[in-house]
Write an enzyme that holds these catalytic residues in place. Structure first.
Site, PDB file in Angstrom:
ATOM      1  N   ARG A  55      32.433   8.847  25.368  1.00 24.38           N
ATOM      2  CA  ARG A  55      31.192   9.052  24.779  1.00 24.38           C
ATOM      3  C   ARG A  55      30.187  10.300  23.974  1.00 24.38           C
ATOM      4  O   ARG A  55      31.023  10.982  23.264  1.00 24.38           O
ATOM      5  CB  ARG A  55      29.971   7.988  24.779  1.00 24.38           C
ATOM      6  CG  ARG A  55      28.777   8.268  23.516  1.00 24.38           C
ATOM      7  CD  ARG A  55      28.112   7.306  23.809  1.00 24.38           C
ATOM      8  NE  ARG A  55      28.038   6.681  24.443  1.00 24.38           N
ATOM      9  CZ  ARG A  55      26.968   6.494  24.812  1.00 24.38           C
ATOM     10  NH1 ARG A  55      25.713   8.077  25.811  1.00 24.38           N
ATOM     11  NH2 ARG A  55      26.329   6.314  26.285  1.00 24.38           N
ATOM     12  N   TYR A 107      30.320  11.367  -3.563  1.00 26.75           N
ATOM     13  CA  TYR A 107      30.774   9.627  -3.002  1.00 26.75           C
ATOM     14  C   TYR A 107      30.116   8.499  -3.442  1.00 26.75           C
ATOM     15  O   TYR A 107      28.250   9.108  -2.507  1.00 26.75           O
ATOM     16  CB  TYR A 107      30.780  10.029  -1.556  1.00 26.75           C
ATOM     17  CG  TYR A 107      31.365   8.807  -0.882  1.00 26.75           C
ATOM     18  CD1 TYR A 107      33.103   8.775  -1.800  1.00 26.75           C
ATOM     19  CD2 TYR A 107      31.172   8.422   0.233  1.00 26.75           C
ATOM     20  CE1 TYR A 107      33.854   7.841  -0.385  1.00 26.75           C
ATOM     21  CE2 TYR A 107      32.170   7.747   0.843  1.00 26.75           C
ATOM     22  CZ  TYR A 107      33.317   6.896   0.158  1.00 26.75           C
ATOM     23  OH  TYR A 107      33.636   6.447   0.769  1.00 26.75           O
ATOM     24  N   ASP A 179      29.809  18.534   1.885  1.00 31.06           N
ATOM     25  CA  ASP A 179      31.003  18.269   2.239  1.00 31.06           C
ATOM     26  C   ASP A 179      32.712  18.065   1.126  1.00 31.06           C
ATOM     27  O   ASP A 179      32.222  18.444   0.083  1.00 31.06           O
ATOM     28  CB  ASP A 179      30.031  16.202   0.958  1.00 31.06           C
ATOM     29  CG  ASP A 179      32.250  15.275   1.842  1.00 31.06           C
ATOM     30  OD1 ASP A 179      32.663  15.825   1.810  1.00 31.06           O
ATOM     31  OD2 ASP A 179      31.451  14.144   1.201  1.00 31.06           O
ATOM     32  N   LYS A 204      40.814  11.655   4.804  1.00 34.21           N
ATOM     33  CA  LYS A 204      41.188  12.010   3.018  1.00 34.21           C
ATOM     34  C   LYS A 204      42.286  12.710   4.023  1.00 34.21           C
ATOM     35  O   LYS A 204      43.357  12.342   4.747  1.00 34.21           O
ATOM     36  CB  LYS A 204      39.843  12.643   2.649  1.00 34.21           C
ATOM     37  CG  LYS A 204      39.067  11.095   2.214  1.00 34.21           C
ATOM     38  CD  LYS A 204      39.707   9.928   2.023  1.00 34.21           C
ATOM     39  CE  LYS A 204      37.959   8.855   2.390  1.00 34.21           C
ATOM     40  NZ  LYS A 204      37.352   9.002   1.486  1.00 34.21           N
TER      41      LYS A 204
END
Ligand code: PLP
Length: 386
Positions: A55, A107, A179, A204
């Site tokens: 982690r 978004y 973004d 993406k």
């Protein structure tokens, strides 16, 4: 790392293939191994090779973080389990009572997270037209800590002037987060224009093959990096090593793919602009785009996303998206294959309801890297008779 000396001189195409990815020292493997492990053996308590628990740190994730950072000219990168997890971490930098200025065309998932979750924890949001830097300046209050931009926006494909808004943010000591998912680092580098944080849904264009979900944040700011690194480990929304490997492999061809996405999209946009069934085409590469000059200044090329409005409204929209054969009817974007969407009846249930997003005739295309003549033939056939 030793290759960092070279990395300073490398161009984007070289960085995409080599940054953060020295051959495996144990075996010489040219591809970064998938370190599918949760923990690491210690010789004595606290005596380890830099890795304790996955982690906190994992070598495959480290390679991805270093590569993405290099692509944006940043010293620091952090990978997350999705674009939304990365977005969530940025909001976690704030305190109850803080105010955020964000684009009114962001978004849908970003709006949903802000409005349905973070408002409950005391963050306040103003949704403004970020195409206009004066509107951003006017929305600043004494409580403002963060400005959130998306450029180009989704689905309006409007731009925000990153350098102009960075000036506004810097003058007030605000964090400017961009973004950068739609443009990708191959076309736009927000940190070089003065932004504090650049964020991606690696799902993406960075991944590029519609086979992985992930996110990332890149920054040059030492203090914000330390806070985000703490949050990444504390909250734990980390990607697994296999997903990191897939994004790393995708990134190797990012500059090549973005060139073809952009070339294909420009041809498709010009075809659509001349078609009688189409009322309007939104694409930053078209001379008719109201911010075409800004796009030329701020972006290397114009990307693969196109929005258009059909004259025939919702009915025409629904027919069009079921008639294409190459353009697949699906949410998401940025893969090698072309996709088509009708936001009115699909994704945009959670937007801020900007005028464009709720237009019943709006169609969004993610133009892939197939042969452009095949794509145009597909669209022409589907538009016939609408
Ligand atoms: C897809 C997307 C996100 C969210 O990313 P996920 O990986 O789906 O969580 C955020 N911003 C933009 C612009 C996106 O397209």
């Amino acid at each position: 790392m030793t290759e960092q000396v070279d990395e300073q001189r490398w161009q984007l195409e070289t960085l995409a293939i080599h940054a953060g990815q020295a051959p495996d020292p144990a075996t010489g493997a040219i591809m970064t191994p998938v370190y599918q492990t949760s923990t690491y053996v210690q010789a004595a308590p606290g005596d380890h090779k830099g890795y304790e628990y996955s982690r906190t740190d994992n070598p495959t994730r480290q390679a991805l973080e270093d590569c993405l950072a290099a692509l944006e000219g940043a010293p620091y990168g952090l990978a997350f389990s999705s674009g939304m997890a990365a977005t969530d971490m940025v909001f976690k930098l704030l305190q109850a009572g803080d105010h955020v200025i964000a684009g009114n065309d962001v978004y849908g998932g970003t709006f949903r997270l802000a409005d349905k979750v973070w408002r409950r924890f005391g963050l306040e949001f103003s949704w403004v037209d970020t195409a206009n830097p004066d509107a951003v300046r006017a929305a600043i209050t004494p409580a403002t800590r963060l400005i959130w931009l998306e450029t180009p926006t989704n689905p309006g494909l409007m731009l925000a002037d990153i350098a102009a808004i960075a000036n506004i943010a810097q003058a007030r000591g605000l964090i400017l987060a961009v973004d950068n998912t739609f443009a990708s680092p191959a076309l736009q580098q927000p940190l070089k224009l003065g932004a504090t944080l650049s964020l991606h849904s690696t799902t993406k264009y960075l991944g590029g093959h519609s086979d992985v979900v992930g996110g990332a944040i890149l920054t040059r700011d030492d203090d914000l990096y330390r806070q985000l690194k703490f949050l990444q480990n504390a909250a734990g929304a980390v990607p697994g090593p296999w997903d990191c490997f897939l994004v790393l492999r995708g990134v190797k061809t990012l500059p090549l793919r973005m060139e073809r996405h952009s070339a294909n999209a420009l041809r498709v946009a010009r075809f659509l602009e001349d078609h009688p069934a189409v009322e309007r085409v939104m694409y930053p590469g078209l001379e008719s785009h109201p911010q075409h000059d800004l796009a030329r200044r701020q972006m290397r090329n114009f990307g693969g996303m196109i929005s258009l409005i059909l004259r025939g409204g919702a009915d025409a929209g629904q027919q069009f998206v079921t008639r294409t054969r190459l353009f697949a009817l699906a949410e998401s974007l940025g893969g090698v294959e072309s996709l088509i969407e009708h936001p009115y009846s699909m994704t945009h249930a959670s937007t801020t309801a900007s005028d464009i997003a709720v237009n019943p005739g709006l169609i969004r295309l993610s133009v892939g890297v197939e042969h452009v003549d095949d794509l145009i033939d597909d669209l022409r056939a589907a538009l016939t008779g609408l």
